[in-house]
Enzyme design. Structure first.
Site, PDB file in Angstrom:
ATOM      1  CG  ASP A   1      -1.771   1.249   1.305  1.00  0.00           C
ATOM      2  OD1 ASP A   1      -2.656   1.419   0.456  1.00  0.00           O
ATOM      3  OD2 ASP A   1      -1.533   2.064   2.215  1.00  0.00           O
TER       4      ASP A   1
ATOM      5  CD  GLU B   1      -3.197  -2.185  -1.180  1.00  0.00           C
ATOM      6  OE1 GLU B   1      -3.308  -0.966  -1.426  1.00  0.00           O
ATOM      7  OE2 GLU B   1      -3.608  -2.707  -0.118  1.00  0.00           O
TER       8      GLU B   1
END
Length: 226
Positions: free
Chosen positions: A47, A119
Protein backbone atom coordinates in the site's frame (compact mmCIF):
# COMPACT_ATOMS: atom_id res chain seq x y z
CA UNK A 1 0.69 -22.17 -14.20
CA UNK A 2 2.05 -21.32 -10.75
CA UNK A 3 3.45 -18.05 -9.46
CA UNK A 4 7.03 -19.09 -10.29
CA UNK A 5 6.05 -19.64 -13.92
CA UNK A 6 4.11 -16.36 -13.96
CA UNK A 7 7.16 -14.46 -12.74
CA UNK A 8 9.36 -16.12 -15.35
CA UNK A 9 6.87 -15.37 -18.12
CA UNK A 10 6.90 -11.69 -17.15
CA UNK A 11 10.70 -11.53 -16.71
CA UNK A 12 10.76 -11.03 -12.94
CA UNK A 13 13.61 -12.59 -11.00
CA UNK A 14 13.21 -13.13 -7.26
CA UNK A 15 15.54 -14.38 -4.56
CA UNK A 16 13.06 -15.04 -1.73
CA UNK A 17 10.45 -17.35 -3.21
CA UNK A 18 8.78 -17.92 0.17
CA UNK A 19 8.19 -14.20 0.57
CA UNK A 20 6.52 -14.04 -2.85
CA UNK A 21 4.34 -17.06 -2.07
CA UNK A 22 3.34 -15.52 1.26
CA UNK A 23 1.71 -12.66 -0.65
CA UNK A 24 -1.02 -15.06 -1.76
CA UNK A 25 -1.76 -16.57 1.66
CA UNK A 26 -5.12 -15.30 2.91
CA UNK A 27 -5.71 -15.24 6.67
CA UNK A 28 -8.35 -17.97 6.33
CA UNK A 29 -5.75 -20.33 4.86
CA UNK A 30 -3.12 -19.35 7.42
CA UNK A 31 -5.52 -20.03 10.30
CA UNK A 32 -6.69 -23.32 8.83
CA UNK A 33 -3.19 -24.59 8.09
CA UNK A 34 -1.47 -23.03 11.13
CA UNK A 35 0.82 -20.90 9.00
CA UNK A 36 2.89 -18.38 10.90
CA UNK A 37 2.32 -15.64 8.32
CA UNK A 38 -0.52 -14.51 6.09
CA UNK A 39 -0.20 -11.65 3.57
CA UNK A 40 -1.41 -8.78 5.75
CA UNK A 41 2.03 -7.33 6.64
CA UNK A 42 3.05 -7.47 2.98
CA UNK A 43 -0.19 -5.70 2.09
CA UNK A 44 0.87 -2.85 4.39
CA UNK A 45 4.15 -2.49 2.51
CA UNK A 46 2.49 -2.70 -0.88
CA UNK A 47 0.00 0.00 0.00
CA UNK A 48 2.82 2.41 0.85
CA UNK A 49 4.64 1.68 -2.43
CA UNK A 50 1.39 2.03 -4.41
CA UNK A 51 0.57 5.43 -2.92
CA UNK A 52 4.04 6.78 -3.73
CA UNK A 53 4.14 5.29 -7.24
CA UNK A 54 0.67 6.46 -8.25
CA UNK A 55 1.41 9.97 -6.97
CA UNK A 56 4.60 10.18 -9.04
CA UNK A 57 2.67 9.09 -12.16
CA UNK A 58 -0.12 11.61 -11.65
CA UNK A 59 1.98 14.66 -10.73
CA UNK A 60 3.58 15.16 -14.20
CA UNK A 61 0.29 14.94 -16.13
CA UNK A 62 -0.17 17.94 -18.40
CA UNK A 63 -1.96 20.28 -18.04
CA UNK A 64 -1.26 20.08 -14.30
CA UNK A 65 -4.05 18.89 -12.04
CA UNK A 66 -5.00 20.64 -8.82
CA UNK A 67 -4.32 18.94 -5.50
CA UNK A 68 -7.96 17.92 -5.22
CA UNK A 69 -8.02 16.53 -8.76
CA UNK A 70 -4.82 14.57 -8.13
CA UNK A 71 -6.26 13.13 -4.94
CA UNK A 72 -9.48 12.07 -6.65
CA UNK A 73 -7.67 10.52 -9.60
CA UNK A 74 -5.34 8.61 -7.29
CA UNK A 75 -8.29 7.37 -5.26
CA UNK A 76 -9.92 6.12 -8.43
CA UNK A 77 -6.74 4.32 -9.52
CA UNK A 78 -6.03 2.60 -6.20
CA UNK A 79 -9.52 1.88 -4.89
CA UNK A 80 -10.47 -1.68 -3.98
CA UNK A 81 -12.38 -2.44 -7.16
CA UNK A 82 -9.58 -1.06 -9.35
CA UNK A 83 -6.89 -3.12 -7.61
CA UNK A 84 -9.05 -6.22 -7.88
CA UNK A 85 -9.47 -5.51 -11.59
CA UNK A 86 -5.69 -5.30 -12.12
CA UNK A 87 -5.24 -8.55 -10.21
CA UNK A 88 -7.82 -10.36 -12.32
CA UNK A 89 -6.43 -9.00 -15.60
CA UNK A 90 -2.98 -10.32 -14.70
CA UNK A 91 -4.43 -13.65 -13.58
CA UNK A 92 -2.94 -13.36 -10.10
CA UNK A 93 -6.07 -14.39 -8.19
CA UNK A 94 -5.65 -17.99 -9.36
CA UNK A 95 -2.61 -18.24 -7.07
CA UNK A 96 -4.55 -17.33 -3.91
CA UNK A 97 -4.43 -19.75 -1.01
CA UNK A 98 -7.77 -19.67 0.80
CA UNK A 99 -9.35 -21.56 3.65
CA UNK A 100 -11.99 -24.12 2.75
CA UNK A 101 -14.90 -21.93 3.84
CA UNK A 102 -13.61 -18.86 2.02
CA UNK A 103 -13.05 -20.89 -1.12
CA UNK A 104 -16.59 -22.26 -1.02
CA UNK A 105 -18.13 -18.81 -0.66
CA UNK A 106 -16.33 -17.41 -3.72
CA UNK A 107 -13.42 -15.74 -1.98
CA UNK A 108 -11.16 -16.22 -5.00
CA UNK A 109 -13.23 -13.65 -6.87
CA UNK A 110 -13.97 -11.17 -4.05
CA UNK A 111 -12.71 -7.65 -4.69
CA UNK A 112 -11.44 -7.18 -1.14
CA UNK A 113 -9.36 -10.35 -1.13
CA UNK A 114 -7.92 -9.80 -4.61
CA UNK A 115 -7.11 -6.15 -3.87
CA UNK A 116 -5.29 -7.12 -0.66
CA UNK A 117 -3.40 -9.82 -2.55
CA UNK A 118 -2.38 -7.32 -5.25
CA UNK A 119 -0.91 -4.97 -2.64
CA UNK A 120 0.76 -7.86 -0.82
CA UNK A 121 2.39 -9.12 -4.01
CA UNK A 122 3.61 -5.59 -4.75
CA UNK A 123 5.01 -5.37 -1.23
CA UNK A 124 6.78 -8.71 -1.55
CA UNK A 125 8.24 -7.79 -4.92
CA UNK A 126 9.47 -4.47 -3.52
CA UNK A 127 11.08 -6.07 -0.46
CA UNK A 128 12.74 -8.75 -2.57
CA UNK A 129 13.82 -6.79 -5.64
CA UNK A 130 13.47 -3.13 -4.79
CA UNK A 131 11.63 -0.21 -6.32
CA UNK A 132 12.66 -0.87 -9.92
CA UNK A 133 10.84 -4.23 -9.98
CA UNK A 134 7.81 -2.73 -8.23
CA UNK A 135 7.77 0.11 -10.75
CA UNK A 136 7.87 -2.31 -13.69
CA UNK A 137 5.08 -4.41 -12.21
CA UNK A 138 2.84 -1.39 -11.66
CA UNK A 139 3.46 -0.11 -15.18
CA UNK A 140 2.43 -3.54 -16.42
CA UNK A 141 -0.76 -3.47 -14.36
CA UNK A 142 -1.82 0.17 -14.51
CA UNK A 143 -0.23 2.09 -17.38
CA UNK A 144 -3.28 2.21 -19.61
CA UNK A 145 -5.46 3.50 -16.78
CA UNK A 146 -3.34 6.56 -15.99
CA UNK A 147 -5.00 8.98 -18.39
CA UNK A 148 -5.36 12.72 -17.99
CA UNK A 149 -9.04 13.48 -17.43
CA UNK A 150 -10.55 15.22 -20.44
CA UNK A 151 -13.12 17.00 -18.30
CA UNK A 152 -14.14 17.45 -14.68
CA UNK A 153 -16.88 14.87 -15.25
CA UNK A 154 -14.25 12.15 -14.88
CA UNK A 155 -14.04 12.99 -11.22
CA UNK A 156 -17.78 13.01 -10.53
CA UNK A 157 -19.45 9.91 -9.25
CA UNK A 158 -23.05 9.18 -10.20
CA UNK A 159 -24.35 10.33 -6.82
CA UNK A 160 -22.77 13.72 -7.44
CA UNK A 161 -24.06 13.85 -11.02
CA UNK A 162 -27.58 13.00 -9.91
CA UNK A 163 -27.55 15.58 -7.12
CA UNK A 164 -26.35 18.30 -9.49
CA UNK A 165 -29.00 17.40 -12.06
CA UNK A 166 -31.74 17.44 -9.42
CA UNK A 167 -30.63 20.83 -8.12
CA UNK A 168 -30.69 22.39 -11.60
CA UNK A 169 -34.26 21.17 -11.92
CA UNK A 170 -35.14 22.91 -8.64
CA UNK A 171 -36.13 19.69 -6.94
CA UNK A 172 -35.35 18.58 -3.45
CA UNK A 173 -32.17 16.68 -2.69
CA UNK A 174 -31.74 12.99 -3.35
CA UNK A 175 -31.81 10.44 -0.56
CA UNK A 176 -31.20 6.70 -0.56
CA UNK A 177 -33.28 3.97 1.03
CA UNK A 178 -32.23 0.42 1.80
CA UNK A 179 -34.68 -1.98 0.15
CA UNK A 180 -33.19 -5.27 1.25
CA UNK A 181 -30.04 -7.08 2.28
CA UNK A 182 -29.57 -10.67 1.25
CA UNK A 183 -26.90 -13.33 0.98
CA UNK A 184 -24.42 -14.62 3.60
CA UNK A 185 -22.87 -12.22 6.11
CA UNK A 186 -19.45 -12.50 4.46
CA UNK A 187 -20.83 -11.78 0.98
CA UNK A 188 -23.96 -9.63 1.33
CA UNK A 189 -25.86 -8.03 -1.54
CA UNK A 190 -27.57 -4.70 -0.80
CA UNK A 191 -30.41 -3.18 -2.82
CA UNK A 192 -30.92 0.58 -2.57
CA UNK A 193 -33.41 3.02 -4.05
CA UNK A 194 -32.57 6.57 -5.15
CA UNK A 195 -35.52 8.72 -4.09
CA UNK A 196 -36.33 12.21 -5.37
CA UNK A 197 -39.43 14.09 -4.21
CA UNK A 198 -40.79 10.91 -2.62
CA UNK A 199 -40.51 9.11 -5.97
CA UNK A 200 -38.25 6.12 -6.56
CA UNK A 201 -36.15 7.20 -9.53
CA UNK A 202 -33.60 4.39 -9.59
CA UNK A 203 -32.60 1.10 -8.01
CA UNK A 204 -29.19 -0.51 -7.67
CA UNK A 205 -27.41 -3.42 -6.06
CA UNK A 206 -23.90 -3.85 -4.70
CA UNK A 207 -21.70 -5.70 -2.26
CA UNK A 208 -21.73 -2.60 -0.01
CA UNK A 209 -24.34 0.06 0.67
CA UNK A 210 -22.12 2.69 -0.98
CA UNK A 211 -21.77 0.64 -4.14
CA UNK A 212 -25.53 -0.01 -4.22
CA UNK A 213 -26.18 3.72 -3.82
CA UNK A 214 -23.85 4.49 -6.73
CA UNK A 215 -25.64 1.99 -8.93
CA UNK A 216 -29.04 3.36 -7.88
CA UNK A 217 -27.86 6.88 -8.71
CA UNK A 218 -26.56 5.68 -12.09
CA UNK A 219 -29.93 4.10 -12.84
CA UNK A 220 -31.82 7.23 -11.76
CA UNK A 221 -29.53 9.56 -13.71
CA UNK A 222 -29.96 7.51 -16.89
CA UNK A 223 -33.75 7.62 -16.53
CA UNK A 224 -33.99 11.34 -15.75
CA UNK A 225 -31.76 12.63 -18.56
CA UNK A 226 -33.57 10.70 -21.32
Amino acid sequence: MNITEWLKEHDFSVTNQKLIEQAFVHSSYANEHHHAHDNERLEFMGDAVLQMWSSTQIYPLNPPLSEGEMTRLRSKLVCESALAGYGRELGLNVFLKLGTGEEKTGGRNKDAIIADMFEAFLGALYLDQGYEAADRFLHLAMDRYIVHPSSSDVFKDYKTKLQEYVQTDRRSSVHYELVKEEGPSNAPIFTMNAVVDHLIMGTGQGSSKKQAEQNAAKDAFARMVK
